[in-house]
Design a protein around this motif. Sequence first.
Motif, PDB file in Angstrom:
ATOM      1  N   ASN B  37      -4.936  92.368  -5.226  1.00  0.00           N
ATOM      2  CA  ASN B  37      -4.080  93.446  -5.710  1.00  0.00           C
ATOM      3  C   ASN B  37      -4.732  94.776  -5.345  1.00  0.00           C
ATOM      4  O   ASN B  37      -5.912  94.984  -5.614  1.00  0.00           O
ATOM      5  N   VAL B  39      -4.461  97.834  -6.425  1.00  0.00           N
ATOM      6  CA  VAL B  39      -4.964  98.703  -7.492  1.00  0.00           C
ATOM      7  C   VAL B  39      -6.243  98.125  -8.091  1.00  0.00           C
ATOM      8  O   VAL B  39      -7.186  98.857  -8.389  1.00  0.00           O
ATOM      9  N   HIS B  40      -6.302  96.785  -8.225  1.00  0.00           N
ATOM     10  CA  HIS B  40      -7.542  96.184  -8.717  1.00  0.00           C
ATOM     11  C   HIS B  40      -8.692  96.481  -7.776  1.00  0.00           C
ATOM     12  O   HIS B  40      -9.811  96.795  -8.211  1.00  0.00           O
ATOM     13  N   LEU B  43      -9.822  99.978  -8.311  1.00  0.00           N
ATOM     14  CA  LEU B  43     -10.582 100.142  -9.548  1.00  0.00           C
ATOM     15  C   LEU B  43     -11.985  99.568  -9.405  1.00  0.00           C
ATOM     16  O   LEU B  43     -12.953 100.118  -9.953  1.00  0.00           O
ATOM     17  N   LEU B  81      -5.597 106.250  -5.597  1.00  0.00           N
ATOM     18  CA  LEU B  81      -4.700 105.514  -6.490  1.00  0.00           C
ATOM     19  C   LEU B  81      -3.310 106.138  -6.504  1.00  0.00           C
ATOM     20  O   LEU B  81      -2.300 105.431  -6.495  1.00  0.00           O
ATOM     21  N   ALA B  89       3.012 100.190  -5.211  1.00  0.00           N
ATOM     22  CA  ALA B  89       2.404  99.843  -6.487  1.00  0.00           C
ATOM     23  C   ALA B  89       3.089  98.627  -7.070  1.00  0.00           C
ATOM     24  O   ALA B  89       4.149  98.734  -7.669  1.00  0.00           O
TER      25      ALA B  89
END
Lengths: 348, 173
Positions: B37, B39-40, B43, B81, B89
């Motif tokens: 993923n 976004v993961h 992060l 992001l 997203a």
Amino acid sequence: MFAVDLPYWAQSLLRVLGGTVAVLLPAGTIVYLFLFKMMSFMQSRLGPMEAGPYGSMQLFAEVGKWLQKEDIQPAKADKRIFKMAPLIVLVSTFLLVAVVPFGPDAYFTNFDAGVFYMLAVSSISTLGILIAGWSSANKYSLLGGLRAAGQLIAYELPMVLAVLGVVIQAETMNMQTIVLRQNAGAMFGWNGLGNPYILTQFVGFVIFMIAVQAELTQAPFDMPIAESELVSGYMTEYSGFRFLIFFIAEFATAGVFALIASVLFLGGWGVPFSWFGWHGVNDVANWMNIAGPLIMFTKMMVLTFLMMWVRFSYPRFREDQLQRFAWKVLIPVALLNIMVTAVLKVVF
Amino acid sequence: MLAAAASTDINVAENIGFGIIAALMIVAAINVVRSSNVVHAALSLVAVMAGAAAQYLLLAAEFVAVTQVLVYIGAVMILFLFGVMLTRARVGRETDLNNKSWALGIPVALLMLGSMVYVLLKAFGTDHLDPVAQVSTAELSDSIFKPFLLPFWALSFVLLAAVIGAIVLARKD
């Protein structure tokens, strides 16, 4: 300079306790006095009256209500990140308070790059808001998160630039030294009031307060949480104690930013040193460690009063107006302020 | 760690801190390339950056640490992001994240590691650096604006060129 020499663990414990008080006490006071009472009076109503005298226990009732609510997570949400997001926002607030000095010896850290650190950790909350909006798996939340990120990035710049004026004038980024410079200073040889930077950096002060208002996403900059179109934006899906964390973080950050503004522009914990014949930090009497936090609290209340007054009075900016205001008005004015300050600093 | 263990004054707490943070950084770094993923992955990259900032703090380089937080976490990763969320997203797993030629990355990464290790060993070898010397923010700014003024200006011009390039690319009218 402590009268008793505490072991390291006791000092650390004291700092943690002090930090918690310095974050939660302003938040509670602001919510009760301004959000519950002042807003009500401005709207010709009484506000909460039932819990305690004049509704003063209302806060505890509210917190109790939030804590016993069901912890709901949307079925399609990214659960782990959804839970993490409010904590990141709150952590940013706790990190912020670490550099605020409350007295000659009453500080958490005496950090050389304090102002720089303050600007850095205040931007961490943007990360929390952004992933809160994304992980809710809700298009209103995502829109709110994106709006918030765009707004916080835009208003971060004028804030940095406004603070630079103070840094140039004080010749330091250490918050404690900034306080000392203001209180030991003099205006054209007259030291009856010290030299609070709000007088010389008034433009910077106004820009800083506007930027803080935008960073907190308070009206008139509350486009990201616009309740009538986005149903509270990135907070839509949050309930129970996760919402409570967001709520505390919002008002605690308002309080901490007011504390920082009072350090940078209003002379912080100090009184003009000439009143008591002090010359430097070593002359300052020990009772200032008690009086300092009270002075800071008073200044914080005055500044948050202004912030809340604006919040309750003005209608919301449109998204394009908001961005244009940051990039075309605030940033050029802040740059001009830096230039004038630097020139005057070299000349005098 | 080896260098510190060989010297006489070992700061045990600092070495333990270094080990823990380094281990967390490696886990996070593997997660960046392994995650399904976007976004993961982003992060996890934030975690790596924060770890680097913590390492700088352990070396008493507070100004560099704060710069790391302000620039990489506060600006770069948030813009990253922001861009990811504006375009793709999605919550949940994505299947088309792996490039066909992902295996090519392994030799490139090994080559990078090899050259960096070689340069570091060549430059410092078994030298012992002084036990952490505190450099104040004022001294740092003095050295940027006195002996290193010219490189600083050169860097500023490179950044300015990048900013103007970005505006030219973004403006359509």
